[in-house]
Design a protein around this motif. Structure first.
Motif, PDB file in Angstrom:
ATOM      1  N   GLY A  13      -5.937  38.684 -24.752  1.00 22.74           N
ATOM      2  CA  GLY A  13      -6.409  39.508 -24.078  1.00 22.74           C
ATOM      3  C   GLY A  13      -6.697  40.596 -23.659  1.00 22.74           C
ATOM      4  N   GLY A  14      -6.294  41.019 -24.518  1.00 27.19           N
ATOM      5  CA  GLY A  14      -6.571  42.472 -25.249  1.00 27.19           C
ATOM      6  C   GLY A  14      -7.830  43.518 -25.445  1.00 27.19           C
ATOM      7  N   LYS A  15      -8.298  44.382 -25.844  1.00 25.51           N
ATOM      8  CA  LYS A  15      -8.635  45.183 -26.404  1.00 25.51           C
ATOM      9  C   LYS A  15      -8.360  46.058 -27.337  1.00 25.51           C
ATOM     10  CE  LYS A  15     -12.713  48.213 -25.083  1.00 25.51           C
ATOM     11  NZ  LYS A  15     -13.599  48.173 -24.221  1.00 25.51           N
ATOM     12  N   VAL A  16      -9.291  45.631 -28.439  1.00 21.89           N
ATOM     13  CA  VAL A  16      -9.151  47.291 -29.470  1.00 21.89           C
ATOM     14  C   VAL A  16     -10.238  48.633 -29.886  1.00 21.89           C
ATOM     15  CG1 VAL A  16      -7.871  47.494 -32.151  1.00 21.89           C
ATOM     16  CG2 VAL A  16      -7.372  45.761 -30.683  1.00 21.89           C
ATOM     17  N   LEU A  20       4.002  52.964 -29.227  1.00 22.42           N
ATOM     18  CA  LEU A  20       4.338  52.056 -29.296  1.00 22.42           C
ATOM     19  C   LEU A  20       4.732  51.870 -30.549  1.00 22.42           C
ATOM     20  CD1 LEU A  20       4.125  48.885 -27.008  1.00 22.42           C
ATOM     21  CD2 LEU A  20       5.578  49.827 -26.481  1.00 22.42           C
ATOM     22  N   ASP A  21       6.152  52.046 -31.653  1.00 23.61           N
ATOM     23  CA  ASP A  21       6.328  51.249 -32.554  1.00 23.61           C
ATOM     24  C   ASP A  21       6.438  49.848 -33.355  1.00 23.61           C
ATOM     25  OD1 ASP A  21       8.689  50.259 -32.397  1.00 23.61           O
ATOM     26  OD2 ASP A  21      10.379  52.189 -32.758  1.00 23.61           O
ATOM     27  N   GLU A  22       6.178  48.846 -34.026  1.00 29.38           N
ATOM     28  CA  GLU A  22       6.093  48.126 -35.273  1.00 29.38           C
ATOM     29  C   GLU A  22       6.914  46.958 -33.752  1.00 29.38           C
ATOM     30  OE1 GLU A  22       4.209  45.072 -37.942  1.00 29.38           O
ATOM     31  OE2 GLU A  22       4.448  47.290 -38.345  1.00 29.38           O
ATOM     32  N   ALA A  23       8.196  47.507 -34.275  1.00 31.50           N
ATOM     33  CA  ALA A  23       9.428  46.663 -33.862  1.00 31.50           C
ATOM     34  C   ALA A  23       9.303  46.111 -32.283  1.00 31.50           C
ATOM     35  CB  ALA A  23      10.460  47.684 -33.681  1.00 31.50           C
ATOM     36  N   GLU A  24       9.145  47.686 -31.218  1.00 27.09           N
ATOM     37  CA  GLU A  24       8.548  46.989 -29.678  1.00 27.09           C
ATOM     38  C   GLU A  24       7.284  46.076 -29.467  1.00 27.09           C
ATOM     39  OE1 GLU A  24      10.146  51.695 -27.989  1.00 27.09           O
ATOM     40  OE2 GLU A  24       8.005  50.850 -28.916  1.00 27.09           O
ATOM     41  N   PHE A  25       6.396  46.482 -31.039  1.00 23.37           N
ATOM     42  CA  PHE A  25       5.505  45.656 -29.828  1.00 23.37           C
ATOM     43  C   PHE A  25       5.545  43.595 -30.054  1.00 23.37           C
ATOM     44  CE2 PHE A  25       2.017  43.805 -32.839  1.00 23.37           C
ATOM     45  CZ  PHE A  25       0.723  43.403 -31.836  1.00 23.37           C
ATOM     46  N   ARG A  26       6.676  44.125 -31.650  1.00 20.22           N
ATOM     47  CA  ARG A  26       6.845  42.648 -32.013  1.00 20.22           C
ATOM     48  C   ARG A  26       7.448  41.872 -30.666  1.00 20.22           C
ATOM     49  NH1 ARG A  26       3.485  41.179 -36.256  1.00 20.22           N
ATOM     50  NH2 ARG A  26       2.903  43.265 -36.926  1.00 20.22           N
ATOM     51  N   ASN A  27       8.355  42.802 -29.532  1.00 20.68           N
ATOM     52  CA  ASN A  27       9.114  41.741 -28.659  1.00 20.68           C
ATOM     53  C   ASN A  27       7.566  41.938 -28.248  1.00 20.68           C
ATOM     54  OD1 ASN A  27      11.009  43.045 -30.290  1.00 20.68           O
ATOM     55  ND2 ASN A  27      12.460  44.208 -29.594  1.00 20.68           N
ATOM     56  N   LEU A  28       7.570  42.602 -27.502  1.00 20.38           N
ATOM     57  CA  LEU A  28       5.979  42.247 -26.624  1.00 20.38           C
ATOM     58  C   LEU A  28       5.035  41.385 -26.995  1.00 20.38           C
ATOM     59  CD1 LEU A  28       4.991  43.396 -24.435  1.00 20.38           C
ATOM     60  CD2 LEU A  28       3.225  44.966 -25.487  1.00 20.38           C
ATOM     61  N   ALA A  49      -2.263  37.496 -22.357  1.00 21.24           N
ATOM     62  CA  ALA A  49      -0.649  37.482 -22.345  1.00 21.24           C
ATOM     63  C   ALA A  49      -0.064  38.729 -21.657  1.00 21.24           C
ATOM     64  CB  ALA A  49      -0.362  36.612 -23.345  1.00 21.24           C
ATOM     65  N   PRO A  50       1.147  38.438 -20.514  1.00 19.84           N
ATOM     66  CA  PRO A  50       1.892  39.485 -20.296  1.00 19.84           C
ATOM     67  C   PRO A  50       1.714  40.569 -21.038  1.00 19.84           C
ATOM     68  CG  PRO A  50       2.701  37.337 -19.315  1.00 19.84           C
ATOM     69  CD  PRO A  50       1.724  36.615 -20.606  1.00 19.84           C
ATOM     70  N   GLY A  51       1.485  41.621 -20.597  1.00 17.43           N
ATOM     71  CA  GLY A  51       1.414  43.317 -21.359  1.00 17.43           C
ATOM     72  C   GLY A  51       0.082  43.133 -21.969  1.00 17.43           C
ATOM     73  N   PHE A  52      -0.578  42.348 -22.780  1.00 16.98           N
ATOM     74  CA  PHE A  52      -1.653  42.871 -23.375  1.00 16.98           C
ATOM     75  C   PHE A  52      -2.923  41.908 -22.501  1.00 16.98           C
ATOM     76  CE2 PHE A  52       1.921  41.616 -26.257  1.00 16.98           C
ATOM     77  CZ  PHE A  52       1.383  41.549 -27.482  1.00 16.98           C
ATOM     78  N   LYS A  53      -3.067  41.765 -21.001  1.00 15.78           N
ATOM     79  CA  LYS A  53      -3.851  41.159 -20.292  1.00 15.78           C
ATOM     80  C   LYS A  53      -4.183  42.310 -20.433  1.00 15.78           C
ATOM     81  CE  LYS A  53      -6.386  37.833 -17.668  1.00 15.78           C
ATOM     82  NZ  LYS A  53      -6.351  36.963 -16.149  1.00 15.78           N
ATOM     83  N   ALA A  54      -6.781  42.483 -20.119  1.00 11.44           N
ATOM     84  CA  ALA A  54      -6.346  43.798 -19.632  1.00 11.44           C
ATOM     85  C   ALA A  54      -5.996  44.763 -20.411  1.00 11.44           C
ATOM     86  CB  ALA A  54      -6.545  43.489 -18.147  1.00 11.44           C
ATOM     87  N   THR A  55      -5.301  45.131 -21.369  1.00 14.50           N
ATOM     88  CA  THR A  55      -5.096  46.333 -21.967  1.00 14.50           C
ATOM     89  C   THR A  55      -6.161  47.018 -23.045  1.00 14.50           C
ATOM     90  OG1 THR A  55      -3.392  45.183 -23.217  1.00 14.50           O
ATOM     91  CG2 THR A  55      -2.706  46.028 -21.677  1.00 14.50           C
ATOM     92  N   THR A  56      -5.757  48.413 -23.030  1.00 14.54           N
ATOM     93  CA  THR A  56      -6.937  49.077 -24.475  1.00 14.54           C
ATOM     94  C   THR A  56      -6.143  49.259 -25.296  1.00 14.54           C
ATOM     95  OG1 THR A  56      -8.923  49.007 -22.582  1.00 14.54           O
ATOM     96  CG2 THR A  56      -8.911  50.550 -25.232  1.00 14.54           C
TER      97      THR A  56
END
Length: 232
Positions: free
Chosen positions: A188-191, A223-231, A159-166
């Motif tokens: 599609g992100g990685k943790v 990012l704080d949680e509000a920014e994460f929820r927006n993403l 998904a946009p903003g997540f794919k191939a991110t760590t």
């Protein structure tokens, strides 16, 4: 033995609701549990004999045991209690290998090359799967029907903003870190467990500590949680 079983059944591992400290203590004392594999041989008759275990409690516990068989591979790896293997390393293993047998048969060098595993953890994993009693336990869990296969990766998933991110998750948030990690992975992100120059985002909740400080020093976006929820 009790602590190993408690860890295996805990919410962060196999999440077997109803198999708490008091029940485990009774089962170990009565020699109904000698290792985590014995959880899958528990019968209603024996459980009915325990203190404070009525018919409904027994039914709920057996249902939770049955559901735990379908938990993802990373939860099983974490639940096994391999020395130094936390959630991040367990997820990395399940992401790298197709199944538990491939992990078991891998060389120490291959294990050590996996991000979030490294030298010490890789050696520990390799040693775990060379111990005969651990191999016997794995076979007991296989016979019980637990999930040994990793989840299939969907081609092009992301998904946009997540794919191939760590991502690194730190601090206290409105959901558990495991639940939030699942949201990231599904997109599609990685943790991972540690902050580095390769980290895309740090999600920082209340009382975030050294990981937040390191992210600031390295210039990693926080990012704080509000920014994460927006993403999301």
């Amino acid at each position: 033995v009790r602590r190993r079983i408690e860890h295996f059944a805990s919410r962060g591992a196999m999440d077997i609701e109803g198999l708490g400290e008091a029940v485990i203590n009774q089962l170990v004392r009565q020699k109904l549990l000698g290792d985590v594999g014995d959880i899958y041989s528990l019968q209603a008759g024996a459980l009915n004999e325990l203190e404070r275990m009525g018919e409904k409690s027994v039914s709920n516990l057996l249902g939770a045991v049955a559901r735990s068989k379908s938990r993802p591979l990373w939860r099983l790896l974490f639940g096994l209690g391999i020395l130094h293997v936390g959630v991040s390393a367990a997820r990395a293993l399940a992401d790298h290998f197709p199944n538990l047998d491939a992990i078991k048969e891998s060389s120490v060098e291959e294990l050590q090359r996996i991000p979030d595993v490294g030298e010490v953890v890789g050696q520990s994993i390799h040693d775990f799967f060379r111990e005969p009693h651990n191999l016997e336990l794995i076979e007991k869990l296989r016979r019980a029907g637990l999930r040994f296969e990793a989840e299939e990766k969907k081609a092009g998933a992301g998904a946009p903003g997540f794919k191939a991110t760590t991502w690194v998750i730190t601090g206290t948030l409105s959901q558990s870190r495991d639940e939030i990690a699942d949201l990231i992975l599904a997109r599609g992100g990685k943790v991972t467990g540690s902050v580095s120059k390769k980290t895309s985002f740090v999600l920082a909740g209340e009382e975030a500590g050294s990981k937040l400080e390191k992210a600031k020093k390295l210039g990693v976006r926080v990012l704080d949680e509000a920014e994460f929820r927006n993403l999301l």
